[in-house]
Enzyme design. Sequence first.
Site, mmCIF file in Angstrom:
data_model
loop_
_atom_site.group_PDB
_atom_site.id
_atom_site.type_symbol
_atom_site.label_atom_id
_atom_site.label_comp_id
_atom_site.label_asym_id
_atom_site.label_seq_id
_atom_site.Cartn_x
_atom_site.Cartn_y
_atom_site.Cartn_z
ATOM 1 N N THR A 124 0.632 4.346 -2.790
ATOM 2 C CA THR A 124 0.490 5.658 -2.675
ATOM 3 C C THR A 124 1.330 6.459 -3.301
ATOM 4 O OG1 THR A 124 1.883 5.887 -0.657
ATOM 5 C CG2 THR A 124 -0.426 5.321 -0.387
ATOM 6 N N GLU A 145 10.914 2.098 5.610
ATOM 7 C CA GLU A 145 10.924 1.713 4.160
ATOM 8 C C GLU A 145 12.475 1.515 3.747
ATOM 9 O OE1 GLU A 145 10.572 3.544 -0.365
ATOM 10 O OE2 GLU A 145 10.380 4.893 1.331
ATOM 11 N N PRO A 158 0.828 -1.155 -0.190
ATOM 12 C CA PRO A 158 -0.003 0.057 0.134
ATOM 13 C C PRO A 158 1.080 1.285 -0.016
ATOM 14 C CG PRO A 158 -0.742 -1.612 1.510
ATOM 15 C CD PRO A 158 0.322 -2.205 0.956
ATOM 16 N N TYR A 159 2.005 1.072 0.665
ATOM 17 C CA TYR A 159 2.810 2.646 0.770
ATOM 18 C C TYR A 159 3.524 2.645 -0.638
ATOM 19 C CZ TYR A 159 7.170 4.990 0.548
ATOM 20 O OH TYR A 159 8.116 5.953 0.407
ATOM 21 N N ALA A 160 3.765 1.801 -1.225
ATOM 22 C CA ALA A 160 4.568 2.122 -2.491
ATOM 23 C C ALA A 160 3.041 2.329 -3.614
ATOM 24 C CB ALA A 160 5.298 0.567 -3.001
#
Length: 360
Positions: A144, A348, A140-142
């Site tokens: 975004t 990260e 999900p982070y990537a």
Amino acid sequence: MKVLIAGGAGYIGSTVASACLDAGICPVIMDSLVTGRREFTAGRAFYLGDIADGPLIDRIFAEHPDISAVVHCAALIVVPDSVADPVGYWRANVAKSLEFVAHLLRNGCRRLVFSSSAAIYRAGADLTVDEDSPIDPQSPYARTKAVCEAMFADVAATQPIRVLSLRYFNPVGADPRMRTGLQLARPTHALGQMIRAHQEEVPFVITGTDWPTRDGTGLRDYVHVWDLAAAHVAALRRFDSLPGQTAAINLGSGTGTTVRELLAAFIEVTGRPVQVREASRRPGDMAGACTRIERAERLLGWRPQYDIADGINHSLQWAALREKILTGVPISISAGSLAATARATLPEHENPLRASPNRP
Ligand SMILES: NC(=O)c1ccc[n+]([C@@H]2O[C@H](COP(=O)([O-])OP(=O)(O)OC[C@H]3O[C@@H](n4cnc5c(N)ncnc54)[C@H](O)[C@@H]3O)[C@@H](O)[C@H]2O)c1
């Protein structure tokens, strides 16, 4: 030149602010301090607040009408947190970035430099990528980050703003003048673990020795945070000569470093052996990748000046000074983000190309 740095109290944003100051560019910092540190804003124009706060952005531009570009480093960055709290991450990184760009447009901002990530790529079989490699974010982070890039491209297609996405690989090191560095006392990326093994005489654990790399251990593309910062200065100076309404540039060293190679460099720098234990791969880990950096060279005239030994050296120097510079507990930890604490679990920068551990 004056530049607004959103997230300028964080690890990378504060280093960009220092590089700007050294280059004669005046930084104005805004940061919610959700993970950033007030100490990193000392002596700099600083606004405490959120990128989605329209009246605040209006006030900053009213008080600094000569801001000519914005660097957007403000985000939550912990991959496992983004798996555990996707709504929080999409809100923090995507919804707030959308609000932010609307506020910037209203205030006449024409130049935006966006902190993107290597985590958006799928690496080729040779474990290298460039800006044309497939976009295939694995967390999900990537996602975004990839979605923000797409969102900014839609905006820039018809609105009077141009956007440069700088896709960082694995930042290491600290400001060589030791003004700023990683906020965390115990970073858990490989270099942080080596520093811990060195300081506490505990084993350094290599997780995974059967990757398809030259020595079987994971490959990362470490880029010194000061080199990253210098790339921002170059980008700000050359912004108007960049092609297109949007552009993307990878920022890495151009060569990958395996865990064993990092360890050898670490032992060389410290002059002391490190106990090592080998373990199997962790769920969700990937072999890693490094980037080709021709585009950064061509468009920014940028090449990294620091090597991995410098990154190790500066990280060690910062680790020794950190407590003196960061005098107290983090200024603010939002319950929703969990970032400051969870980041101690897996930031990260341990591996931007890492798949989400919870991914089927
Ligand atoms: N560190 C890495 O390994 C890495 C790699 C690739 C890309 N990036 C990107 O670089 C940028 C900076 O990362 P970093 O390592 O310095 O992280 P960081 O957590 O140290 O810095 C982020 C800063 O943004 C601030 N912030 C977060 N949300 C905000 C909001 N809504 N409003 C105002 N301020 C807010 C935080 O307080 C913090 O100071 C991020 O966008 C991240 O996605 C980081």
